[in-house]
Motif scaffolding. Structure first.
Motif, short mmCIF file in Angstrom:
data_model
loop_
_atom_site.label_atom_id
_atom_site.label_comp_id
_atom_site.label_asym_id
_atom_site.label_seq_id
_atom_site.Cartn_x
_atom_site.Cartn_y
_atom_site.Cartn_z
N TYR A 197 0.83 -1.20 0.00
CA TYR A 197 0.00 0.00 0.00
C TYR A 197 0.87 1.26 0.00
CZ TYR A 197 -4.23 -2.74 1.10
OH TYR A 197 -5.29 -3.62 1.08
N GLN A 198 1.93 1.24 0.77
CA GLN A 198 2.81 2.41 0.87
C GLN A 198 3.51 2.70 -0.46
OE1 GLN A 198 5.20 1.08 4.24
NE2 GLN A 198 4.37 2.73 5.52
N THR A 199 3.93 1.66 -1.15
CA THR A 199 4.70 1.86 -2.37
C THR A 199 3.85 2.03 -3.62
OG1 THR A 199 4.92 -0.55 -2.64
CG2 THR A 199 6.68 0.60 -1.46
N SER A 200 2.57 1.66 -3.56
CA SER A 200 1.72 1.73 -4.75
C SER A 200 0.53 2.67 -4.61
CB SER A 200 1.19 0.33 -5.10
OG SER A 200 2.23 -0.54 -5.45
N TYR A 201 -0.08 2.74 -3.42
CA TYR A 201 -1.38 3.36 -3.29
C TYR A 201 -1.38 4.84 -2.90
CZ TYR A 201 -3.85 -1.16 -3.57
OH TYR A 201 -4.37 -2.35 -3.98
N PHE A 202 -0.50 5.23 -1.98
CA PHE A 202 -0.61 6.55 -1.38
C PHE A 202 0.63 7.41 -1.62
CE2 PHE A 202 -3.39 3.80 1.15
CZ PHE A 202 -4.58 4.52 1.10
N VAL A 203 0.41 8.72 -1.73
CA VAL A 203 1.52 9.66 -1.89
C VAL A 203 2.29 9.77 -0.58
CG1 VAL A 203 2.16 12.05 -2.39
CG2 VAL A 203 0.28 10.95 -3.66
N LYS A 204 1.55 9.92 0.51
CA LYS A 204 2.15 10.04 1.83
C LYS A 204 1.33 9.22 2.81
CE LYS A 204 3.59 13.39 5.36
NZ LYS A 204 3.61 14.83 5.76
N TRP A 205 1.98 8.35 3.56
CA TRP A 205 1.26 7.48 4.49
C TRP A 205 0.75 8.26 5.69
CZ3 TRP A 205 -0.44 2.77 3.56
CH2 TRP A 205 -0.98 2.04 4.63
N LYS A 206 -0.50 7.97 6.06
CA LYS A 206 -1.11 8.57 7.23
C LYS A 206 -1.54 7.45 8.18
CE LYS A 206 -2.97 12.41 4.50
NZ LYS A 206 -4.22 13.09 4.06
N PRO A 207 -1.53 7.71 9.48
CA PRO A 207 -1.87 6.65 10.45
C PRO A 207 -3.23 6.01 10.20
CG PRO A 207 -0.88 8.52 11.58
CD PRO A 207 -1.10 8.95 10.15
N GLU A 208 -4.19 6.80 9.70
CA GLU A 208 -5.53 6.23 9.51
C GLU A 208 -5.57 5.15 8.42
OE1 GLU A 208 -5.89 10.56 7.82
OE2 GLU A 208 -4.84 9.53 9.45
N TYR A 209 -4.57 5.12 7.54
CA TYR A 209 -4.55 4.08 6.52
C TYR A 209 -4.25 2.70 7.12
CZ TYR A 209 -4.09 8.16 3.42
OH TYR A 209 -4.27 9.36 2.76
N ASP A 210 -3.74 2.68 8.35
CA ASP A 210 -3.47 1.41 9.00
C ASP A 210 -4.74 0.58 9.17
OD1 ASP A 210 -0.69 1.64 9.31
OD2 ASP A 210 -0.90 2.79 11.15
N GLU A 211 -5.89 1.27 9.22
CA GLU A 211 -7.16 0.54 9.34
C GLU A 211 -7.42 -0.30 8.10
OE1 GLU A 211 -11.13 -0.44 10.92
OE2 GLU A 211 -9.03 -0.42 11.47
N LEU A 212 -7.07 0.21 6.93
CA LEU A 212 -7.22 -0.56 5.69
C LEU A 212 -6.34 -1.80 5.72
CD1 LEU A 212 -7.12 2.40 3.12
CD2 LEU A 212 -9.15 1.24 4.02
N VAL A 213 -5.13 -1.64 6.24
CA VAL A 213 -4.20 -2.77 6.36
C VAL A 213 -4.74 -3.78 7.35
CG1 VAL A 213 -1.88 -3.45 7.06
CG2 VAL A 213 -2.22 -1.35 5.75
N ARG A 214 -5.27 -3.30 8.47
CA ARG A 214 -5.78 -4.20 9.51
C ARG A 214 -6.89 -5.09 8.97
NH1 ARG A 214 -9.82 -4.85 12.85
NH2 ARG A 214 -10.89 -3.04 12.02
N ILE A 215 -7.78 -4.51 8.19
CA ILE A 215 -8.89 -5.31 7.65
C ILE A 215 -8.39 -6.26 6.58
CG2 ILE A 215 -11.09 -5.21 6.42
CD1 ILE A 215 -11.55 -2.49 7.78
N ALA A 216 -7.53 -5.76 5.69
CA ALA A 216 -7.03 -6.60 4.60
C ALA A 216 -6.22 -7.79 5.10
CB ALA A 216 -6.19 -5.76 3.64
N SER A 217 -5.50 -7.60 6.20
CA SER A 217 -4.63 -8.66 6.71
C SER A 217 -5.21 -9.37 7.93
CB SER A 217 -3.25 -8.11 7.07
OG SER A 217 -3.35 -7.11 8.08
N GLY A 218 -6.30 -8.84 8.48
CA GLY A 218 -6.87 -9.41 9.71
C GLY A 218 -7.44 -10.80 9.55
N VAL A 219 -7.79 -11.17 8.31
CA VAL A 219 -8.35 -12.50 8.05
C VAL A 219 -7.29 -13.58 8.13
CG1 VAL A 219 -10.23 -11.59 6.65
CG2 VAL A 219 -8.07 -12.21 5.57
N ASN A 220 -6.01 -13.20 8.14
CA ASN A 220 -4.93 -14.19 8.17
C ASN A 220 -5.02 -15.12 9.37
OD1 ASN A 220 -4.23 -12.19 6.29
ND2 ASN A 220 -2.05 -12.62 6.51
#
Length: 326
Positions: A197-220
């Motif tokens: 996500y950091q290298t492809s999706y966003f210009v500058k990472w913000k803490p709130e984007y961690d929620e997207l990561v949590r959901i995408a990876s939480g099913v693991n």
């Protein structure tokens, strides 16, 4: 397991370690969506399934319907601010989780954009909706394009927010077998998701984007994660093998392209050499090239946004959407 409310998505800046570690079910039962979720019963290849969707009816309806198609790594939950903005303008907003994604069933079936388009038409039919504006983000843009090609009479306007599939990945991304893609999906970690996500999706990472990561990876952490990974591999194969880029000139509906030019998304990016990764996924070029292929299309570019403008620059994005929606 305590439910995790997404109503405050992008408003809550951080999460505790315990919350980050909490595993999610593969159909996100322990994730609250911002509006009530309903289900359309389906039978596909002999399997009884259900397709989740939100149907948000405005207080002051303008008589128009807008349908939102999510990207591959997302579900209906990340459309919250768009839903609210459109509902305030009087639109009835329909937000499905495609089969294989979000709160919908995760079956082992033949995934195709033609099939998914037909299922969304079936959803419209079940609700008595004859015509809708379609807005698709990322993979949802490929699906929305296929829907508009198949059902132009049901499509009032096609809106594409940083769609993938603006180039034919088969031309430059090495093919991978379904089993190889499945094994790659099994290796997904929160760290690998965030790095992508950091290298492809966003210009500058913000803490709130961690929620997207949590959901995408939480099913693991789910016992059913292998099923989830298999379905993810099948839908990745669908994207790779079923391009729509060659059919853009055939579109017969009004088309609006909303493009964050700093997007660097490439399907199958990990299978490319580092030096080749810089040659493709160039949305500062792809947006213009795509607009030139679609007769009468309107292109709006955001120089300060990457793959998800509606989250990264919400005010600017929603203003452009409001000014150009049919």
């Amino acid at each position: 397991m305590r439910k995790l409310c997404l109503f405050f998505l992008l408003l809550v800046p951080s999460f505790t370690n315990a919350q980050q570690a909490q595993s999610l079910s593969i159909t996100l039962e322990n994730v609250d969506y911002p509006f009530p979720v309903k289900f359309l019963p389906l039978n596909i290849e002999g399997q009884d399934l259900r397709m989740a969707y939100m149907d948000i009816k405005p207080d002051n309806p303008n008589g128009k319907v807008l349908m939102l198609f999510h990207g591959k790594n997302f579900g209906g939950y990340y459309w919250t601010n768009v839903i609210k903005a459109l509902s305030a303008k009087g639109y009835r907003v329909l937000v499905p989780d495609q089969i294989g994604f979000g709160k919908s069933s995760k079956p082992f079936i033949n995934y195709s954009f033609h099939r998914l388009a037909a299922l969304n038409k079936q959803l419209l039919d079940s609700l008595g909706i004859q015509k809708a504006v379609l807005m698709g983000h990322s993979m949802g843009g490929m699906l929305a394009s296929r829907f508009a090609l198949l059902y132009p009479e049901r499509t009032a306007q096609l809106i594409l927010e940083n769609p993938i599939g603006l180039e034919d990945y088969r031309r430059f991304v090495p093919n991978a077998s379904p089993e190889a893609m499945y094994q790659a999906e099994l290796k997904t970690t929160p760290e690998s998701v965030k790095r992508y996500y950091q290298t492809s999706y966003f210009v500058k990472w913000k803490p709130e984007y961690d929620e997207l990561v949590r959901i995408a990876s939480g099913v693991n952490g789910s016992s059913e994660f292998p099923r989830y990974a298999k379905v993810s591999a099948l839908t990745a194969q669908m994207i790779y093998e079923q391009p729509v880029v060659y059919e853009f000139p055939l579109l017969k509906v009004p088309v609006l392209l909303l493009i964050g030019t700093q997007d660097k998304t490439i399907v199958g990016k990990a299978r490319l050499k580092p030096e080749d990764q810089t040659k493709y996924g160039l949305y500062n070029q792809l947006g213009k090239e795509t607009a030139s292929k679609i007769p009468g299309s309107v292109l709006i570019e955001f120089s300060n946004a990457g793959h998800i403008p509606h989250l990264e620059i919400p005010e600017e994005f929603l203003r452009a959407l409001d000014q150009n929606i049919k």
